[in-house]
Motif scaffolding. Structure first.
Motif, PDB file in Angstrom:
ATOM      1  N   THR A  56       0.835  -1.200   0.000  1.00  0.00           N
ATOM      2  CA  THR A  56       0.000   0.000   0.000  1.00  0.00           C
ATOM      3  C   THR A  56       0.872   1.253   0.000  1.00  0.00           C
ATOM      4  N   ASP A  57       1.958   1.222   0.762  1.00  0.00           N
ATOM      5  CA  ASP A  57       2.884   2.365   0.778  1.00  0.00           C
ATOM      6  C   ASP A  57       3.455   2.620  -0.617  1.00  0.00           C
ATOM      7  N   ILE A  58       3.814   1.530  -1.299  1.00  0.00           N
ATOM      8  CA  ILE A  58       4.352   1.651  -2.658  1.00  0.00           C
ATOM      9  C   ILE A  58       3.287   2.206  -3.596  1.00  0.00           C
ATOM     10  N   PHE A  59       2.065   1.677  -3.459  1.00  0.00           N
ATOM     11  CA  PHE A  59       0.950   2.139  -4.297  1.00  0.00           C
ATOM     12  C   PHE A  59       0.694   3.629  -4.079  1.00  0.00           C
ATOM     13  N   ILE A  60       0.726   4.069  -2.821  1.00  0.00           N
ATOM     14  CA  ILE A  60       0.498   5.483  -2.510  1.00  0.00           C
ATOM     15  C   ILE A  60       1.531   6.353  -3.209  1.00  0.00           C
ATOM     16  N   GLU A  61       2.785   5.991  -3.055  1.00  0.00           N
ATOM     17  CA  GLU A  61       3.851   6.809  -3.632  1.00  0.00           C
ATOM     18  C   GLU A  61       3.752   6.880  -5.148  1.00  0.00           C
ATOM     19  N   LYS A  62       3.524   5.733  -5.778  1.00  0.00           N
ATOM     20  CA  LYS A  62       3.466   5.701  -7.237  1.00  0.00           C
ATOM     21  C   LYS A  62       2.216   6.417  -7.763  1.00  0.00           C
ATOM     22  N   SER A  63       1.073   6.211  -7.115  1.00  0.00           N
ATOM     23  CA  SER A  63      -0.165   6.811  -7.607  1.00  0.00           C
ATOM     24  C   SER A  63      -0.183   8.319  -7.395  1.00  0.00           C
ATOM     25  N   VAL A  64       0.338   8.789  -6.264  1.00  0.00           N
ATOM     26  CA  VAL A  64       0.393  10.227  -6.022  1.00  0.00           C
ATOM     27  C   VAL A  64       1.364  10.885  -6.995  1.00  0.00           C
ATOM     28  N   ASN A  65       2.514  10.258  -7.199  1.00  0.00           N
ATOM     29  CA  ASN A  65       3.475  10.801  -8.165  1.00  0.00           C
ATOM     30  C   ASN A  65       2.863  10.887  -9.558  1.00  0.00           C
ATOM     31  N   ALA A  66       2.152   9.834  -9.956  1.00  0.00           N
ATOM     32  CA  ALA A  66       1.524   9.812 -11.279  1.00  0.00           C
ATOM     33  C   ALA A  66       0.451  10.886 -11.405  1.00  0.00           C
ATOM     34  N   SER A  67      -0.337  11.069 -10.362  1.00  0.00           N
ATOM     35  CA  SER A  67      -1.420  12.059 -10.419  1.00  0.00           C
ATOM     36  C   SER A  67      -0.862  13.472 -10.549  1.00  0.00           C
ATOM     37  N   PHE A  68       0.261  13.740  -9.904  1.00  0.00           N
ATOM     38  CA  PHE A  68       0.840  15.082 -10.002  1.00  0.00           C
ATOM     39  C   PHE A  68       1.520  15.309 -11.343  1.00  0.00           C
ATOM     40  N   GLU A  69       1.989  14.237 -11.949  1.00  0.00           N
ATOM     41  CA  GLU A  69       2.495  14.362 -13.317  1.00  0.00           C
ATOM     42  C   GLU A  69       1.364  14.760 -14.254  1.00  0.00           C
ATOM     43  N   LEU A  70       0.196  14.146 -14.050  1.00  0.00           N
ATOM     44  CA  LEU A  70      -0.957  14.455 -14.894  1.00  0.00           C
ATOM     45  C   LEU A  70      -1.503  15.855 -14.629  1.00  0.00           C
ATOM     46  N   MET A  71      -1.228  16.384 -13.440  1.00  0.00           N
ATOM     47  CA  MET A  71      -1.709  17.721 -13.080  1.00  0.00           C
ATOM     48  C   MET A  71      -0.813  18.821 -13.619  1.00  0.00           C
ATOM     49  N   ASN A  72       0.246  18.456 -14.284  1.00  0.00           N
ATOM     50  CA  ASN A  72       1.165  19.457 -14.832  1.00  0.00           C
ATOM     51  C   ASN A  72       0.426  20.363 -15.815  1.00  0.00           C
ATOM     52  N   VAL A  73       0.286  21.628 -15.452  1.00  0.00           N
ATOM     53  CA  VAL A  73      -0.522  22.545 -16.271  1.00  0.00           C
ATOM     54  C   VAL A  73       0.312  23.343 -17.267  1.00  0.00           C
ATOM     55  N   ALA A  74       1.633  23.187 -17.219  1.00  0.00           N
ATOM     56  CA  ALA A  74       2.482  23.981 -18.116  1.00  0.00           C
ATOM     57  C   ALA A  74       2.101  23.825 -19.588  1.00  0.00           C
ATOM     58  N   PRO A  75       1.932  22.578 -20.095  1.00  0.00           N
ATOM     59  CA  PRO A  75       1.540  22.442 -21.506  1.00  0.00           C
ATOM     60  C   PRO A  75       0.195  23.104 -21.811  1.00  0.00           C
ATOM     61  N   LEU A  76      -0.767  22.979 -20.882  1.00  0.00           N
ATOM     62  CA  LEU A  76      -2.076  23.593 -21.103  1.00  0.00           C
ATOM     63  C   LEU A  76      -1.973  25.109 -21.118  1.00  0.00           C
ATOM     64  N   ASN A  77      -1.168  25.640 -20.211  1.00  0.00           N
ATOM     65  CA  ASN A  77      -0.991  27.104 -20.198  1.00  0.00           C
ATOM     66  C   ASN A  77      -0.362  27.595 -21.487  1.00  0.00           C
ATOM     67  N   HIS A  78       0.571  26.827 -22.032  1.00  0.00           N
ATOM     68  CA  HIS A  78       1.193  27.199 -23.311  1.00  0.00           C
ATOM     69  C   HIS A  78       0.163  27.184 -24.436  1.00  0.00           C
ATOM     70  N   LEU A  79      -0.719  26.182 -24.417  1.00  0.00           N
ATOM     71  CA  LEU A  79      -1.758  26.108 -25.440  1.00  0.00           C
ATOM     72  C   LEU A  79      -2.730  27.266 -25.320  1.00  0.00           C
ATOM     73  N   ILE A  80      -3.067  27.625 -24.075  1.00  0.00           N
ATOM     74  CA  ILE A  80      -3.972  28.745 -23.855  1.00  0.00           C
ATOM     75  C   ILE A  80      -3.341  30.042 -24.346  1.00  0.00           C
ATOM     76  N   ASP A  81      -2.052  30.219 -24.047  1.00  0.00           N
ATOM     77  CA  ASP A  81      -1.338  31.416 -24.518  1.00  0.00           C
ATOM     78  C   ASP A  81      -1.340  31.494 -26.043  1.00  0.00           C
ATOM     79  N   LEU A  82      -1.120  30.337 -26.675  1.00  0.00           N
ATOM     80  CA  LEU A  82      -1.114  30.291 -28.130  1.00  0.00           C
ATOM     81  C   LEU A  82      -2.492  30.650 -28.676  1.00  0.00           C
ATOM     82  N   GLY A  83      -3.527  30.093 -28.048  1.00  0.00           N
ATOM     83  CA  GLY A  83      -4.894  30.374 -28.481  1.00  0.00           C
ATOM     84  C   GLY A  83      -5.237  31.845 -28.347  1.00  0.00           C
TER      85      GLY A  83
END
Length: 219
Positions: free
Chosen positions: A181-208
Motif C-alpha cells: 500500500t505504501d508503494i501504491f500510494i507513492e506511485k499513484s500520487v506521483n503519477a497524479s501530479f504528473e498528470l496535473m502538470n498545467v504547463a503544456p495547457l498554459n502554453h496552449l492557452i497562450d497560443l490560443g
C-alpha cells in the motif's frame, strides 16, 4: 459499559459503537437497542448524533480530523509543497485506518450494494475535497482565471477517486506492514501530479489567445 454516574461523551459513544460492531459483527438494530445495551439513554445519544448513520459518518470524519491534527503538529509539514503535503496526508491517514482496520473493513462490507456502504464516507468526502482545495497551489492552477473553478472541481473529484482506489487497494493488501500500500500510494500520487502538470495547457492557452488577438486585430 459506561458507569451510570458518569456523563457520557461523544467520544464514549463513538468507542462503544465501534466495539459493538466488532464484537457482534453487525450494526445495532436501532438507537434504542444501542443505548439500552450500553446503559445510557437515547436522549444522551441524540445530544451528539441524529441517527446511527450520522454516527457512522462521524467516525470516518474523525479519522480525517485526527490525521490533519497530526500533520499540523509537524512544523515541517507547513513548508511542504502540495505534492509532499498530499503524500504526508496519505501515509498518516492510512496509519489511522490501519490502527482501526478491523472496524473499517467490517463497516464497509455490510451491504452488498457498494453505494450504500459508501454513504458513510460522504462527510469524509466533503472534508477531503476541502483539504485538496486548501493545499492547491498556483503551480497546479491554470493561468486563465475563468477555467480555474472548473479545474479545481476536477482536481477535487479525481483526488477523491484516487483516495477511494487506495482504500480498496489497502483493504485487499495482505503484505507485511501493508508495504505494498505504501508503494501504491507513492506511485499513484506521483503519477497524479504528473498528470496535473498545467504547463503544456498554459502554453496552449497562450497560443490560443495570441491567435485570437491576431485574427481579430489584424483585420
Amino acid at each position: 459499559m459506561v458507569a451510570k454516574n458518569k456523563t457520557i461523551s461523544k467520544e464514549d459513544i463513538v468507542s462503544l459503537y465501534m466495539n459493538k460492531v466488532l464484537e457482534k459483527g453487525e450494526k445495532p438494530k436501532s438507537v434504542y437497542h444501542f443505548a439500552k445495551e450500553n446503559d445510557f439513554t437515547e436522549a444522551e445519544f441524540y445530544a451528539f448524533f441524529g441517527t446511527l448513520e450520522g454516527l457512522e459518518k462521524e467516525i470516518f470524519r474523525l479519522f480525517f480530523a485526527n490525521t490533519i491534527d497530526l500533520l499540523h503538529k509537524n512544523k515541517d509539514y507547513l513548508e511542504y509543497d502540495m505534492k509532499n503535503k498530499m503524500l504526508s496526508f496519505y501515509f498518516t491517514f492510512f496509519e489511522m485506518l490501519t490502527a482501526n482496520r478491523s472496524y473499517v473493513l467490517q463497516s464497509l462490507k455490510f451491504d452488498r450494494n457498494p453505494l450504500k456502504n459508501l454513504v458513510q464516507l460522504t462527510t469524509l468526502r466533503d472534508s477531503f475535497k476541502d483539504y485538496v482545495s486548501e493545499i492547491l497551489t498556483d503551480d497546479y492552477r491554470l493561468e486563465l482565471e475563468k477555467l480555474q473553478k472548473f479545474q479545481e472541481k476536477g482536481i477535487q473529484e479525481s483526488a477523491w477517486l484516487q483516495l477511494m482506489l487506495t482504500i480498496k487497494f489497502w483493504a485487499d493488501d495482505s503484505s507485511a506492514a501493508f508495504e505494498k500500500t505504501d508503494i501504491f500510494i507513492e506511485k499513484s500520487v506521483n503519477a497524479s501530479f504528473e498528470l496535473m502538470n498545467v504547463a503544456p495547457l498554459n502554453h496552449l492557452i497562450d497560443l490560443g489567445k495570441f491567435l485570437f488577438k491576431e485574427k481579430i486585430y489584424s483585420k
